[in-house]
Write a protein that holds these residues in place. Structure first.
Motif: not given
Length: 337
Positions: A114, A117, A135-137, A139, A142, A144, A146-147, A149, A317
């Motif tokens: 990302s 966000g 699925v995000s990172y 970010d 958060h 997504g 799933y993300y 962290t 997470e």
């Protein structure tokens, strides 16, 4: 401490198409909250050819290549489609365009790095409503399904403390330093501010200048020239990433520096740096920080696969723990990786 390689291999062997942790009690609500989205996810049977995509700001980045390799292999083994699309660091509009195009293409699983966000929240929500698992990172919001962290303050602090410890042990406790940062990226600004603070608080050295990488457009030779001409007493370079230091090394060499003249500390412990340390080669890269991105992104991917097949969600997470690395612990950390 067990080697990361062993952990990663164990993770790969432990997960299968339908085995990724328990379902989240929020169920489809955490995905998008729409009945259509839930139905689309539940309808994704084991025989369906899934469309998987990744979009990030540097596809040639060593860490990204390493992170995507097992995901690509998994998709190839299953006969699924895999697409990767790049955007320039900080170019939020291009990232949004990429996600919009992947929405139109009816992509089933999207992994993305990302840039903002808040800016992507709308298109990500529409992706989730369509049944896509995101699925995000990198970010902070958060967005997504799933993300990943991580604490960029913790990362920056680890970089600065490692550099300070080296200065205290090898350079009589004091050394001028310069920083390589990216103020246009909020997350990386936190990282840079943290390593500057940690460095100055833990040794007698000072950060005499901070370079804005966005102003140099990849011209690391100019940064090296500037260091040599404007800040010739520099002994330490603090950076948001190892890749910048590897690219800077050619310019440092051209300016007459050699390993042992200047000491560099970054993040990601990329393969090129690990291999140099393992081989006992001299390198400007003196220390780094590892955030487990390859392992964690693969974990997120496996969770997304299970969700597409079952319609159930696991814990959203996936936290990336920070470990300081150097030539001293590289064998223990990465010897078989």
């Amino acid at each position: 401490m067990k080697k990361i390689a062993s952990l990663f291999l164990a993770a790969v062997m432990a997960f299968s198409l339908a085995a990724c942790g328990g379902s989240d009690s929020s169920g489809a609500a955490s995905q998008g909250g729409s009945a259509a989205g839930s139905a689309a996810v539940s309808a994704a049977g084991g025989d369906k050819v899934l469309k998987v995509a990744y979009t990030g700001n540097n596809l040639s980045n060593d860490t990204v290549v390493e992170a995507l390799t097992p995901i690509k292999a998994y998709c190839k083994e299953q006969g699924w489609e895999f697409t990767e699309v790049e955007y320039t660091s900080g170019d939020v509009s291009k990232l949004v365009d990429n996600l919009e195009n992947l929405l139109v293409a009816e992509t089933d699983i999207i992994l993305f790095q990302s840039a903002s966000g808040d800016a992507v929240s709308d298109v990500v929500q529409r992706l989730k409503d369509s049944g896509c698992v995101v699925v995000s990172y990198d970010d902070a919001d958060h967005v997504g399904s799933y993300y990943l962290t991580q604490s960029d303050e913790e990362i920056g602090t680890a970089i600065g403390e490692a550099a300070a410890a080296y200065v205290n042990e090898h350079l009589d406790g004091s050394a001028d330093a310069v920083a390589l940062g990216l103020p246009s990226n909020d997350v990386l600004t936190i990282r840079a501010n943290a390593f500057i603070k940690a460095y100055e608080e833990n040794c007698g050295g000072k950060v005499v200048f901070s370079y804005d990488l966005s102003q140099y457009a990849g011209d690391y030779a100019s940064i090296a020239d500037s260091i040599a001409q404007a800040y010739p007493d520099t002994k330490v370079i603090l950076s948001i990433a190892d890749t910048t230091l590897v690219q800077l090394s050619e310019g440092l060499t051209a300016n007459g520096y050699k390993p042992g003249d200047i000491f560099c500390f970054g993040c990601d412990t990329i393969k090129e740096v690990r291999e140099a340390w393992l081989a006992g080669e001299e390198t400007f890269n003196t220390g780094s920080v590892y955030t487990h991105l390859p392992e964690c992104l693969y974990d997120g991917f496996l969770k997304a696969v299970e969700t597409k097949q079952t319609g159930e969600f696991s814990e959203a997470e996936i936290h990336q723990e920070v470990i300081a690395t150097s030539a001293e612990n590289v064998e223990e950390m990465f010897g078989n990786k």
